[in-house]
Write a protein that holds these residues in place. Structure first.
Motif, PDB file in Angstrom:
ATOM      1  N   ARG A   1      -5.104  -5.159 -10.543  1.00 18.37           N
ATOM      2  CA  ARG A   1      -5.515  -5.783  -9.279  1.00 18.37           C
ATOM      3  C   ARG A   1      -5.828  -4.743  -8.208  1.00 18.37           C
ATOM      4  NH1 ARG A   1      -4.414 -11.418  -9.636  1.00 18.37           N
ATOM      5  NH2 ARG A   1      -4.769 -11.740 -11.851  1.00 18.37           N
ATOM      6  N   ALA A   2      -5.132  -3.594  -8.268  1.00 14.79           N
ATOM      7  CA  ALA A   2      -5.357  -2.522  -7.302  1.00 14.79           C
ATOM      8  C   ALA A   2      -4.967  -1.204  -7.952  1.00 14.79           C
ATOM      9  CB  ALA A   2      -4.532  -2.736  -6.033  1.00 14.79           C
ATOM     10  N   LEU A   3      -5.623  -0.143  -7.518  1.00  7.20           N
ATOM     11  CA  LEU A   3      -5.323   1.206  -7.976  1.00  7.20           C
ATOM     12  C   LEU A   3      -5.290   2.120  -6.772  1.00  7.20           C
ATOM     13  CD1 LEU A   3      -5.404   3.525 -10.354  1.00  7.20           C
ATOM     14  CD2 LEU A   3      -7.711   3.793  -9.474  1.00  7.20           C
ATOM     15  N   LEU A   4      -4.284   2.968  -6.707  1.00  4.67           N
ATOM     16  CA  LEU A   4      -4.245   4.009  -5.686  1.00  4.67           C
ATOM     17  C   LEU A   4      -4.173   5.337  -6.415  1.00  4.67           C
ATOM     18  CD1 LEU A   4      -2.440   3.912  -2.323  1.00  4.67           C
ATOM     19  CD2 LEU A   4      -2.684   6.048  -3.584  1.00  4.67           C
ATOM     20  N   VAL A   5      -5.126   6.210  -6.151  1.00  7.10           N
ATOM     21  CA  VAL A   5      -5.202   7.517  -6.799  1.00  7.10           C
ATOM     22  C   VAL A   5      -5.012   8.596  -5.740  1.00  7.10           C
ATOM     23  CG1 VAL A   5      -7.740   7.595  -6.687  1.00  7.10           C
ATOM     24  CG2 VAL A   5      -6.549   8.969  -8.382  1.00  7.10           C
ATOM     25  N   THR A   6      -4.199   9.613  -6.074  1.00 12.51           N
ATOM     26  CA  THR A   6      -3.940  10.699  -5.135  1.00 12.51           C
ATOM     27  C   THR A   6      -4.280  12.040  -5.756  1.00 12.51           C
ATOM     28  OG1 THR A   6      -1.613  10.744  -5.823  1.00 12.51           O
ATOM     29  CG2 THR A   6      -2.129   9.565  -3.789  1.00 12.51           C
ATOM     30  N   GLY A   7      -4.862  12.886  -4.925  1.00 15.09           N
ATOM     31  CA  GLY A   7      -5.141  14.265  -5.292  1.00 15.09           C
ATOM     32  C   GLY A   7      -4.499  15.170  -4.261  1.00 15.09           C
ATOM     33  N   PRO A   8      -4.832  16.448  -4.306  1.00 14.14           N
ATOM     34  CA  PRO A   8      -4.192  17.398  -3.403  1.00 14.14           C
ATOM     35  C   PRO A   8      -4.715  17.348  -1.974  1.00 14.14           C
ATOM     36  CG  PRO A   8      -5.759  18.523  -4.817  1.00 14.14           C
ATOM     37  CD  PRO A   8      -5.686  17.106  -5.286  1.00 14.14           C
TER      38      PRO A   8
ATOM     39  N   ARG B   1       0.841  -1.206   0.000  1.00 15.68           N
ATOM     40  CA  ARG B   1       0.000   0.000   0.000  1.00 15.68           C
ATOM     41  C   ARG B   1       0.875   1.256   0.000  1.00 15.68           C
ATOM     42  NH1 ARG B   1      -5.388  -0.267   2.210  1.00 15.68           N
ATOM     43  NH2 ARG B   1      -4.903   1.451   3.622  1.00 15.68           N
ATOM     44  N   GLN B   2       1.953   1.247   0.778  1.00 14.00           N
ATOM     45  CA  GLN B   2       2.843   2.399   0.838  1.00 14.00           C
ATOM     46  C   GLN B   2       3.641   2.570  -0.463  1.00 14.00           C
ATOM     47  OE1 GLN B   2       2.835   4.852   3.152  1.00 14.00           O
ATOM     48  NE2 GLN B   2       1.083   3.722   3.973  1.00 14.00           N
ATOM     49  N   ARG B   3       4.000   1.460  -1.103  1.00 14.76           N
ATOM     50  CA  ARG B   3       4.682   1.537  -2.402  1.00 14.76           C
ATOM     51  C   ARG B   3       3.751   2.124  -3.464  1.00 14.76           C
ATOM     52  NH1 ARG B   3       6.204  -4.099  -3.489  1.00 14.76           N
ATOM     53  NH2 ARG B   3       6.628  -3.307  -5.561  1.00 14.76           N
ATOM     54  N   LEU B   4       2.482   1.719  -3.442  1.00  9.35           N
ATOM     55  CA  LEU B   4       1.507   2.291  -4.369  1.00  9.35           C
ATOM     56  C   LEU B   4       1.322   3.785  -4.095  1.00  9.35           C
ATOM     57  CD1 LEU B   4      -1.129  -0.579  -4.421  1.00  9.35           C
ATOM     58  CD2 LEU B   4       0.050   0.335  -6.437  1.00  9.35           C
ATOM     59  N   LEU B   5       1.232   4.152  -2.824  1.00  6.24           N
ATOM     60  CA  LEU B   5       1.082   5.559  -2.463  1.00  6.24           C
ATOM     61  C   LEU B   5       2.274   6.371  -2.956  1.00  6.24           C
ATOM     62  CD1 LEU B   5      -0.430   7.838  -0.957  1.00  6.24           C
ATOM     63  CD2 LEU B   5       0.817   7.138   1.103  1.00  6.24           C
ATOM     64  N   ALA B   6       3.479   5.878  -2.725  1.00  4.79           N
ATOM     65  CA  ALA B   6       4.688   6.594  -3.155  1.00  4.79           C
ATOM     66  C   ALA B   6       4.716   6.758  -4.675  1.00  4.79           C
ATOM     67  CB  ALA B   6       5.938   5.860  -2.669  1.00  4.79           C
ATOM     68  N   ALA B   7       4.358   5.718  -5.405  1.00  2.32           N
ATOM     69  CA  ALA B   7       4.344   5.787  -6.875  1.00  2.32           C
ATOM     70  C   ALA B   7       3.290   6.774  -7.360  1.00  2.32           C
ATOM     71  CB  ALA B   7       4.104   4.398  -7.466  1.00  2.32           C
ATOM     72  N   SER B   8       2.125   6.782  -6.728  1.00  5.01           N
ATOM     73  CA  SER B   8       1.061   7.704  -7.115  1.00  5.01           C
ATOM     74  C   SER B   8       1.452   9.150  -6.819  1.00  5.01           C
ATOM     75  CB  SER B   8      -0.236   7.335  -6.384  1.00  5.01           C
ATOM     76  OG  SER B   8      -1.291   8.185  -6.775  1.00  5.01           O
ATOM     77  N   LEU B   9       2.038   9.391  -5.662  1.00  5.96           N
ATOM     78  CA  LEU B   9       2.468  10.750  -5.316  1.00  5.96           C
ATOM     79  C   LEU B   9       3.595  11.228  -6.235  1.00  5.96           C
ATOM     80  CD1 LEU B   9       2.325  10.558  -1.423  1.00  5.96           C
ATOM     81  CD2 LEU B   9       0.828  11.925  -2.918  1.00  5.96           C
ATOM     82  N   ALA B  10       4.507  10.330  -6.592  1.00  3.74           N
ATOM     83  CA  ALA B  10       5.590  10.700  -7.514  1.00  3.74           C
ATOM     84  C   ALA B  10       5.020  11.042  -8.890  1.00  3.74           C
ATOM     85  CB  ALA B  10       6.606   9.566  -7.621  1.00  3.74           C
ATOM     86  N   ALA B  11       4.036  10.271  -9.342  1.00  7.04           N
ATOM     87  CA  ALA B  11       3.390  10.566 -10.625  1.00  7.04           C
ATOM     88  C   ALA B  11       2.646  11.893 -10.543  1.00  7.04           C
ATOM     89  CB  ALA B  11       2.433   9.441 -11.005  1.00  7.04           C
ATOM     90  N   ARG B  12       1.979  12.126  -9.432  1.00  8.84           N
ATOM     91  CA  ARG B  12       1.226  13.376  -9.235  1.00  8.84           C
ATOM     92  C   ARG B  12       2.148  14.579  -9.379  1.00  8.84           C
ATOM     93  NH1 ARG B  12       0.017  16.625  -4.911  1.00  8.84           N
ATOM     94  NH2 ARG B  12      -1.887  17.807  -5.268  1.00  8.84           N
ATOM     95  N   ALA B  13       3.377  14.454  -8.930  1.00  5.11           N
ATOM     96  CA  ALA B  13       4.349  15.543  -9.040  1.00  5.11           C
ATOM     97  C   ALA B  13       4.688  15.857 -10.491  1.00  5.11           C
ATOM     98  CB  ALA B  13       5.614  15.193  -8.259  1.00  5.11           C
ATOM     99  N   ARG B  14       4.395  14.937 -11.399  1.00  4.84           N
ATOM    100  CA  ARG B  14       4.676  15.127 -12.828  1.00  4.84           C
ATOM    101  C   ARG B  14       3.432  15.478 -13.631  1.00  4.84           C
ATOM    102  NH1 ARG B  14       9.557  11.297 -14.536  1.00  4.84           N
ATOM    103  NH2 ARG B  14      10.835  11.716 -12.721  1.00  4.84           N
ATOM    104  N   SER B  15       2.334  15.710 -12.948  1.00  2.00           N
ATOM    105  CA  SER B  15       1.085  16.097 -13.604  1.00  2.00           C
ATOM    106  C   SER B  15       1.279  17.335 -14.467  1.00  2.00           C
ATOM    107  CB  SER B  15       0.032  16.386 -12.525  1.00  2.00           C
ATOM    108  OG  SER B  15      -1.074  17.063 -13.062  1.00  2.00           O
ATOM    109  N   HIS B  16       0.575  17.352 -15.582  1.00  2.00           N
ATOM    110  CA  HIS B  16       0.517  18.557 -16.414  1.00  2.00           C
ATOM    111  C   HIS B  16      -0.881  19.127 -16.228  1.00  2.00           C
ATOM    112  CE1 HIS B  16       1.298  21.322 -19.692  1.00  2.00           C
ATOM    113  NE2 HIS B  16       0.132  20.973 -20.208  1.00  2.00           N
TER     114      HIS B  16
END
Length: 140
Positions: free
Chosen positions: A77-84, A9-24
């Motif tokens: 199998r699982a999705l973790l989505v992050t917003g602000p 769960r924490q690895r998914l969170l970290a990957a989602s937050l890192a991707a969020r930092a690259r949002s356009h």
């Protein structure tokens, strides 16, 4: 049903937050990240990509699904989505349907933000009575 340990769960969170930092997201300023766990245990991430012609942008979940498919994954199998934050973020209706194409009703959907993991559902809870690939098997 798949269960996710805290490390995953924490690895998914970290990957989602890192991707969020690259949002356009220069127009809405609403950066979103998503991380998908595939059937091989790999994590694929994506961010929302806005376009000046608003309907031409796409969601973080779509980007992550594309990354999964291009890497050879076929089943989410699982999705973790992050917003602000602080409000909960969930996949939009279109993304819920896209997730259904590559995930079963028991697909785990987790919402998070920079403060951490906030809530969890299954795709069936967010998209009840969904129409998916299995519905088309009856017409073959």
């Amino acid at each position: 049903m798949l269960t996710l340990n805290e490390d995953l769960r924490q690895r998914l969170l970290a990957a989602s937050l890192a991707a969020r930092a690259r949002s356009h997201s220069p127009y809405s300023k609403y950066a979103v990240g998503a991380a998908i766990l595939d059937e091989q245990g790999r994590i694929h991430a994506g961010a929302n990509i806005e376009n000046a012609a608003y309907p031409q942008g796409w969601c973080a979940e779509t980007t992550a699904l594309s990354a999964m498919l291009m890497a050879g994954g076929r089943q989410a199998r699982a999705l973790l989505v992050t917003g602000p934050g602080p409000d909960l973020i969930t996949p939009c209706g279109g993304c819920r349907q896209k997730l259904r194409e590559f995930g079963a009703p028991e697909l785990i959907i987790i919402a998070g933000d920079p403060s951490g993991i906030r809530q969890q559902w299954t795709l069936a809870e967010l998209l009840p009575f969904s129409f998916g690939p299995d519905n088309l098997k009856s017409v073959e």
